[in-house]
Design a protein around this motif. Sequence first.
Motif, mmCIF file in Angstrom:
data_model
loop_
_atom_site.group_PDB
_atom_site.id
_atom_site.type_symbol
_atom_site.label_atom_id
_atom_site.label_comp_id
_atom_site.label_asym_id
_atom_site.label_seq_id
_atom_site.Cartn_x
_atom_site.Cartn_y
_atom_site.Cartn_z
ATOM 1 N N ILE A 135 21.495 -12.764 24.075
ATOM 2 C CA ILE A 135 20.415 -12.899 23.088
ATOM 3 C C ILE A 135 21.117 -13.248 21.786
ATOM 4 O O ILE A 135 21.729 -12.398 21.155
ATOM 5 C CB ILE A 135 19.610 -11.585 22.961
ATOM 6 N N GLN A 136 21.070 -14.508 21.431
ATOM 7 C CA GLN A 136 21.884 -14.962 20.304
ATOM 8 C C GLN A 136 21.221 -16.098 19.534
ATOM 9 O O GLN A 136 20.255 -16.697 19.999
ATOM 10 C CB GLN A 136 23.237 -15.474 20.832
ATOM 11 N N ASN A 137 21.811 -16.386 18.400
ATOM 12 C CA ASN A 137 21.319 -17.501 17.597
ATOM 13 C C ASN A 137 21.795 -18.824 18.179
ATOM 14 O O ASN A 137 22.938 -18.941 18.597
ATOM 15 C CB ASN A 137 21.811 -17.372 16.161
ATOM 16 N N LYS A 138 20.890 -19.780 18.182
ATOM 17 C CA LYS A 138 21.225 -21.117 18.660
ATOM 18 C C LYS A 138 20.853 -22.098 17.556
ATOM 19 O O LYS A 138 19.977 -21.830 16.732
ATOM 20 C CB LYS A 138 20.467 -21.429 19.942
ATOM 21 N N GLY A 148 6.414 -23.589 10.608
ATOM 22 C CA GLY A 148 7.036 -22.306 10.299
ATOM 23 C C GLY A 148 8.060 -21.961 11.355
ATOM 24 O O GLY A 148 8.988 -22.717 11.597
ATOM 25 N N LEU A 149 7.882 -20.808 11.994
ATOM 26 C CA LEU A 149 8.868 -20.350 12.983
ATOM 27 C C LEU A 149 8.719 -21.034 14.334
ATOM 28 O O LEU A 149 9.486 -20.770 15.245
ATOM 29 C CB LEU A 149 8.723 -18.838 13.202
ATOM 30 N N LEU A 150 7.729 -21.898 14.476
ATOM 31 C CA LEU A 150 7.481 -22.454 15.809
ATOM 32 C C LEU A 150 8.563 -23.440 16.235
ATOM 33 O O LEU A 150 8.926 -23.505 17.394
ATOM 34 C CB LEU A 150 6.096 -23.110 15.870
ATOM 35 N N PHE A 155 17.696 -20.391 15.628
ATOM 36 C CA PHE A 155 16.720 -19.499 16.232
ATOM 37 C C PHE A 155 17.377 -18.533 17.210
ATOM 38 O O PHE A 155 18.459 -18.793 17.733
ATOM 39 C CB PHE A 155 15.626 -20.291 16.942
ATOM 40 N N ILE A 156 16.705 -17.422 17.407
ATOM 41 C CA ILE A 156 17.223 -16.409 18.314
ATOM 42 C C ILE A 156 16.603 -16.619 19.682
ATOM 43 O O ILE A 156 15.391 -16.681 19.816
ATOM 44 C CB ILE A 156 16.897 -14.997 17.811
ATOM 45 N N MET A 157 17.472 -16.728 20.650
ATOM 46 C CA MET A 157 16.988 -17.046 21.976
ATOM 47 C C MET A 157 17.648 -16.135 22.990
ATOM 48 O O MET A 157 18.814 -15.799 22.877
ATOM 49 C CB MET A 157 17.347 -18.501 22.279
ATOM 50 N N LYS A 158 16.841 -15.741 23.965
ATOM 51 C CA LYS A 158 17.398 -15.095 25.150
ATOM 52 C C LYS A 158 17.585 -16.192 26.177
ATOM 53 O O LYS A 158 16.653 -16.945 26.452
ATOM 54 C CB LYS A 158 16.428 -14.031 25.670
ATOM 55 N N ASP A 159 18.797 -16.280 26.684
ATOM 56 C CA ASP A 159 19.045 -17.248 27.749
ATOM 57 C C ASP A 159 19.728 -16.516 28.888
ATOM 58 O O ASP A 159 20.712 -15.809 28.658
ATOM 59 C CB ASP A 159 19.948 -18.380 27.247
ATOM 60 N N GLY A 441 12.443 -18.150 23.492
ATOM 61 C CA GLY A 441 12.683 -18.160 22.059
ATOM 62 C C GLY A 441 11.967 -16.970 21.436
ATOM 63 O O GLY A 441 10.745 -16.923 21.416
ATOM 64 N N LEU A 442 12.744 -16.025 20.931
ATOM 65 C CA LEU A 442 12.131 -14.776 20.449
ATOM 66 C C LEU A 442 11.311 -14.996 19.185
ATOM 67 O O LEU A 442 10.216 -14.461 19.034
ATOM 68 C CB LEU A 442 13.207 -13.713 20.208
ATOM 69 N N GLY A 443 11.857 -15.785 18.266
ATOM 70 C CA GLY A 443 11.128 -16.035 17.022
ATOM 71 C C GLY A 443 9.852 -16.831 17.278
ATOM 72 O O GLY A 443 8.817 -16.603 16.656
ATOM 73 N N ARG A 444 9.958 -17.750 18.208
ATOM 74 C CA ARG A 444 8.762 -18.522 18.518
ATOM 75 C C ARG A 444 7.705 -17.631 19.160
ATOM 76 O O ARG A 444 6.517 -17.768 18.881
ATOM 77 C CB ARG A 444 9.098 -19.680 19.442
#
Length: 569
Positions: A135-138, A148-150, A155-159, A441-444
């Motif tokens: 779970i990191q920034n990409k 906006g955040l979409l 962005f922070i993503m779980k992969d 995408g966590l922020g999304r």
Amino acid sequence: MRFSKLFGKTLRQAPAEADSISHQLLVRAGMVDQIATGVYSYLPSGWRTLRKIERIVRQEMDRAGGQELSMPSLQPVELWDLSGRHEAFGKTLFTFKDRKEHTLVLGPTHEEVVTELVHRHLQSYKELPLLLYQIQNKFRDEPRPRGGLLRVREFIMKDLYSFDADLAGLDRSYKKMIEAYNNIYRRCGLPAVMVEADSGAIGGKDSHEFMLIAETGEDEIIRCHNCGYTANAEKAEVRKTPSAAEEPLPIQEISTPGVTSIADLARLLNMPESKTLKAVMYMADGNHVLSVIRGDMDVNEVKLKNMLKCADLRMATDEDLKGTGIVAGYASPVGLKGVKVVADESIMMGNNFVAGANRRDTHLKNVNYPRDFQIDIMGDIARAKAGHECPRCGHVFLTSRGIEVGHVFKLGTFLSEKLGAYFLDENGEQRPCIMGCYGIGLGRLLAAAVEQNHDEKGIIWPLPIAPHQVYLCPLFLDNTEVASEVERVYNEMVKQGIEVLYDDRVESAGIKFNDADLLGLPIRVTVSPRTLKSKSAEFKLRAKGESELVPLGEIANRVKQEIAAAADT
RNA sequence: CGGGGCGUAGCGCAGUCUGGUUAGCGCGCCACGUUCGGGACGUGGAGGCCGGUGGUUCGAAUCCACUCGCCCCGACCA
């Protein structure tokens, strides 16, 4: 948490540049702050929500057998050259040089790194299946961040990346992830719809997206309410119904001054659009390609791109058309030479079509394939629409809009082969891992939650991901009885582990209630001289209109009851 | 990358066309007082490199050039 000390004030007006509803509300609620195009800070309450989502995601990944690790954002460009994706990503890749003039990439994703990692550490089939996640920034230098955040650049993503010994194993991993994803969205209070998706030029066989249904979504989803078939419109299959066959008639020129659209043509000739042929010129990696489809359908550019296996596809400009023999508005494959022609199967479902004549103000009647023109590739390049029939059951399609909040792919072996992620099987033979990748995408997801759950007053958080569970709202705080009673309620809630935002400001009821609605915490508890007359507090859910009076001694339990109820769903 | 719009106080804006005291207004912020169950009011305050650089001019937020940033539409987004 005391409101007066919370970093991140509420705003009455959103900044002018905030356009999407989620962006406006998240900024007004003091949850996020933009520092550059597509680059945001999470303020404390926004970060609380993000971490709640993250926690749920992490739990489900662990439960599915995933192992969390951390991989570098700084990645040597060589890795991307090796995988061949340096070119595929193109300008979307953030690159820069270090002091030794060595080019580094800010990782837009971590398939390369994780595959390299597996290459070095995996030896035997006994270690498979292997599910690694982070779970990191990409970082992606998107051509146009928006909403906006979409769609952002950092962005922070779980992969999660799966490595299996065989296709059956990949299927099991894939299914496990789908299950985990459904758990995640359900537990967040954000039920998502799984749809069939396009996997893109580099993807493998299967790919599914998870969509949060919202009016403002940028993806179109095709749904069959009869058999349950759901797909992204980019991917959806279309049942093409043949029109009645006729005896082929001789081709005939007709004058159609000023008629350049299928709709006008059909109206002029008083015939259905399905009796016409539509021809659209594209540029595929710099080469001309004419697409031909029956007039009642539109070309699906994603399908076309996949069929042509090209990296770049765009509609031809007037400039591009020069010298091709094509006349805009009257384009036709008839008599065309030296241009690749791609056709949709629908051109075989019907005959005596009206097509362009490649001459101004002129069309051709009774055009028939293959009598009157030849093509290079035939296939499915139609875009599914509402009203089309489901390919599985024939029921009429409905469409809705959605926001993509998760994507799963079966990648196959192309990366493991290129980067050398091999293992020894039972027979001592070296074989490449079969890979899958699974992103959220966590922020999304956070932004999509707001996009889906709000009203004109503000956000309506689902309880599991609300920054705080309770908005404790004293009125007339300068009244000593209110002050002491609310303090007692606050301490009791904190003691019981309830996450409470205590509005300790001496402000009027209107300001407090409006901020409460804006922040969207699921439960509002009001203490005022009025409620104290009956030794009570007012209990109200953000999502509902009614409120009830609850004795002060029971209010914390009432809140806990509500939280427990939400946790069960 | 193509098209359009916008940069003036924390937020929303006026002023720019037609150059001329000390750059305004609303909200928010600070102090005191009166109010107050759905964004109250009074009094007094703090807060500005008018995005940046260069030019024109006696004089520039205002005119010119360049530049940086932000937003929207499109292209694009494995």
